[in-house]
Structure formats: structure tokens, C-alpha cells
Design a protein around this motif. Structure first.
Motif, PDB file in Angstrom:
ATOM      1  N   VAL A 117       7.338  -7.945   1.744  1.00 23.62           N
ATOM      2  CA  VAL A 117       8.174  -8.608   0.741  1.00 23.62           C
ATOM      3  C   VAL A 117       7.364  -8.820  -0.534  1.00 23.62           C
ATOM      4  N   ALA A 118       6.110  -9.203  -0.383  1.00 25.51           N
ATOM      5  CA  ALA A 118       5.251  -9.437  -1.553  1.00 25.51           C
ATOM      6  C   ALA A 118       4.908  -8.136  -2.268  1.00 25.51           C
ATOM      7  N   ASN A 119       4.739  -7.046  -1.501  1.00 22.85           N
ATOM      8  CA  ASN A 119       4.355  -5.769  -2.100  1.00 22.85           C
ATOM      9  C   ASN A 119       4.753  -4.637  -1.149  1.00 22.85           C
ATOM     10  N   ALA A 120       5.909  -4.055  -1.383  1.00 19.14           N
ATOM     11  CA  ALA A 120       6.409  -2.991  -0.509  1.00 19.14           C
ATOM     12  C   ALA A 120       5.568  -1.725  -0.589  1.00 19.14           C
ATOM     13  N   ARG A 121       4.678  -1.640  -1.587  1.00 18.62           N
ATOM     14  CA  ARG A 121       3.828  -0.457  -1.747  1.00 18.62           C
ATOM     15  C   ARG A 121       2.453  -0.636  -1.105  1.00 18.62           C
ATOM     16  N   ILE A 122       2.267  -1.715  -0.369  1.00 20.96           N
ATOM     17  CA  ILE A 122       0.981  -1.966   0.281  1.00 20.96           C
ATOM     18  C   ILE A 122       0.658  -0.799   1.219  1.00 20.96           C
ATOM     19  N   SER A 123      -0.598  -0.418   1.274  1.00 21.53           N
ATOM     20  CA  SER A 123      -0.972   0.677   2.174  1.00 21.53           C
ATOM     21  C   SER A 123      -0.924   0.167   3.612  1.00 21.53           C
ATOM     22  N   ASN A 124      -0.706   1.077   4.518  1.00 21.35           N
ATOM     23  CA  ASN A 124      -0.683   0.714   5.931  1.00 21.35           C
ATOM     24  C   ASN A 124      -2.027   0.143   6.360  1.00 21.35           C
ATOM     25  N   ALA A 125      -3.119   0.690   5.828  1.00 20.64           N
ATOM     26  CA  ALA A 125      -4.457   0.202   6.188  1.00 20.64           C
ATOM     27  C   ALA A 125      -4.635  -1.250   5.749  1.00 20.64           C
ATOM     28  N   THR A 126      -4.206  -1.574   4.539  1.00 18.46           N
ATOM     29  CA  THR A 126      -4.316  -2.950   4.047  1.00 18.46           C
ATOM     30  C   THR A 126      -3.393  -3.866   4.826  1.00 18.46           C
ATOM     31  N   LEU A 127      -2.189  -3.394   5.111  1.00 13.77           N
ATOM     32  CA  LEU A 127      -1.240  -4.182   5.905  1.00 13.77           C
ATOM     33  C   LEU A 127      -1.838  -4.503   7.278  1.00 13.77           C
ATOM     34  N   ALA A 128      -2.417  -3.515   7.906  1.00 11.80           N
ATOM     35  CA  ALA A 128      -3.034  -3.717   9.221  1.00 11.80           C
ATOM     36  C   ALA A 128      -4.173  -4.724   9.130  1.00 11.80           C
ATOM     37  N   GLN A 129      -5.004  -4.591   8.107  1.00 10.96           N
ATOM     38  CA  GLN A 129      -6.126  -5.510   7.931  1.00 10.96           C
ATOM     39  C   GLN A 129      -5.622  -6.947   7.772  1.00 10.96           C
ATOM     40  N   ARG A 130      -4.614  -7.144   6.948  1.00  7.19           N
ATOM     41  CA  ARG A 130      -4.088  -8.501   6.710  1.00  7.19           C
ATOM     42  C   ARG A 130      -3.406  -9.073   7.935  1.00  7.19           C
ATOM     43  N   SER A 188       9.312  -0.517  14.104  1.00  6.09           N
ATOM     44  CA  SER A 188      10.152  -1.323  14.991  1.00  6.09           C
ATOM     45  C   SER A 188      11.015  -2.302  14.195  1.00  6.09           C
ATOM     46  N   LEU A 189      10.439  -2.918  13.153  1.00  2.00           N
ATOM     47  CA  LEU A 189      11.207  -3.849  12.313  1.00  2.00           C
ATOM     48  C   LEU A 189      12.346  -3.118  11.597  1.00  2.00           C
ATOM     49  N   THR A 236      15.394  -3.611   5.910  1.00  3.74           N
ATOM     50  CA  THR A 236      16.526  -2.735   5.593  1.00  3.74           C
ATOM     51  C   THR A 236      16.285  -1.821   4.405  1.00  3.74           C
ATOM     52  N   GLY A 237      15.140  -1.922   3.774  1.00  4.93           N
ATOM     53  CA  GLY A 237      14.859  -1.035   2.656  1.00  4.93           C
ATOM     54  C   GLY A 237      13.629  -1.482   1.899  1.00  4.93           C
ATOM     55  N   TYR A 238      13.189  -0.637   1.006  1.00  4.48           N
ATOM     56  CA  TYR A 238      12.045  -0.897   0.142  1.00  4.48           C
ATOM     57  C   TYR A 238      12.535  -0.676  -1.282  1.00  4.48           C
ATOM     58  N   HIS A 239      12.212  -1.586  -2.179  1.00  3.33           N
ATOM     59  CA  HIS A 239      12.821  -1.555  -3.493  1.00  3.33           C
ATOM     60  C   HIS A 239      11.792  -1.704  -4.608  1.00  3.33           C
ATOM     61  N   ALA A 240      12.126  -1.112  -5.743  1.00  2.00           N
ATOM     62  CA  ALA A 240      11.346  -1.320  -6.959  1.00  2.00           C
ATOM     63  C   ALA A 240      12.023  -2.443  -7.733  1.00  2.00           C
ATOM     64  N   GLU A 241      11.249  -3.304  -8.337  1.00  3.90           N
ATOM     65  CA  GLU A 241      11.809  -4.365  -9.157  1.00  3.90           C
ATOM     66  C   GLU A 241      11.585  -3.997 -10.618  1.00  3.90           C
ATOM     67  N   VAL A 242      12.649  -4.044 -11.398  1.00  2.00           N
ATOM     68  CA  VAL A 242      12.605  -3.637 -12.795  1.00  2.00           C
ATOM     69  C   VAL A 242      12.578  -4.875 -13.689  1.00  2.00           C
ATOM     70  N   ASP A 243      11.739  -4.855 -14.709  1.00  3.69           N
ATOM     71  CA  ASP A 243      11.747  -5.897 -15.733  1.00  3.69           C
ATOM     72  C   ASP A 243      12.957  -5.599 -16.617  1.00  3.69           C
TER      73      ASP A 243
END
Length: 168
Positions: free
Chosen positions: A25-38, A52-53, A60-67
Motif C-alpha cells: 500500500v505504501a509503495n506498490a513498486r517495492i522490489s520483492n527482495a526489499t519486501l521480503a527483507q521488511r 496468495s493475497l 485487487t490491483g496495483y496503481h499509479a497515483e497521479v498528481d
């Protein structure tokens, strides 16, 4: 609320699921390696848990947020809409048409004195006035509108609520 959210209101999310969701939710572009570490798990486990989620319908999806200001949509408004009559065919037509308009960010079906709440973003107050006149005031199913300008929008928690154990 998603159409399936009632199926997940009591779903068991463990601490790893919650960490994965919060990080995505904080960063949908986080790498899998960083996600695993956290999350304190192996990258292969992070990938399986994330899949699984998704399969369980929780992610339900990954989104870009536009200014919006950066793309010329500097005026945001919330518009309360009260329908004139609650004829199913007219409601269905309204619900089908309004969210497809390019200015509409979100449409909520709500309770109380208002039937729908629209969140729109446009380029100017003149555009806002014209949009309301062209899309709502001329719609025979709309009985009343009230427009409120948005000065700032602050996101709240977009992930699951804390588990009961973490609240004690």
C-alpha cells in the motif's frame, strides 16, 4: 467497499500478510527482495505470500497515483447528488454514465439525504460550473446537487485494520 469485501471481513491475516499489505500500500513498486527483507522472510516466500493475497482477492490491483495538479486538474470538488425519483432504470443509467466521465475520480452510493457523492477533478472553477450544468443539472433523474470544493486531500490507512492482538 468491494463487492467481495463481506467475504473477507473476518479473513485471518497473520502478521506477515499485514506487513506485506502495508508495504505494498505504501509503495506498490517495492522490489520483492526489499519486501521480503521488511517482512523478515525469504524472497521466494514473499512472492508466494503476495500471490496468495492476490488469489484470495485481498490484493485487487496495483496503481499509479497521479498528481492531479501536475496534469492540469487543479480544482477538486465533492458533489452531493440527490435523485429526483428512485426508478431502477434511471438509477442504473445514472450509475453507468457518471463514473465513465473523465472528470470523475470516484462515485459513492451513500445513505442519508444524499444518494450519491461524486469526487471530481477539473482544470478551473469555470470548468466545474459547466460540468455540473452539463452533466447533472440537465439530467432528468437528478433532483438536487450541492458542490463542496476540496482544498486538500489526505490519505488515511488503506490497508487492513490492526489485528485485535496488536491493539492490546
Amino acid at each position: 467497499m468491494s463487492p467481495h469485501s463481506e467475504n473477507y471481513s473476518n479473513v485471518d491475516l497473520d502478521e506477515i500478510d499485514r506487513i506485506i499489505i502495508d508495504e505494498l500500500v505504501a509503495n506498490a513498486r517495492i522490489s520483492n527482495a526489499t519486501l521480503a527483507q521488511r517482512a523478515g522472510i525469504a524472497p521466494s516466500t514473499a512472492l508466494l505470500r503476495t500471490r496468495s493475497l492476490v488469489e484470495r482477492g485481498i490484493l485487487t490491483g496495483y496503481h499509479a497515483e497521479v498528481d492531479l495538479g501536475a496534469v492540469g486538474r487543479t480544482v477538486q470538488a465533492l458533489i452531493s447528488v440527490k435523485l429526483r425519483a428512485h426508478d431502477r432504470e434511471k438509477i442504473d443509467t445514472f450509475v453507468e454514465r457518471i463514473p465513465r466521465l473523465p472528470e470523475v475520480l470516484s462515485m459513492f452510493h451513500v445513505s442519508g439525504g444524499t444518494d450519491y457523492l461524486l469526487h471530481i477533478a477539473v482544470g478551473s472553477t469555470d470548468h466545474l460550473r459547466d460540468w455540473v450544468l452539463d452533466n447533472l443539472a440537465t439530467d432528468e433523474s437528478v433532483g438536487h446537487t450541492e458542490t463542496t470544493l476540496v482544498f486538500a486531500h489526505h490519505h488515511g490507512n488503506r490497508g487492513p485494520l490492526p489485528s485485535d492482538d496488536s491493539m492490546s
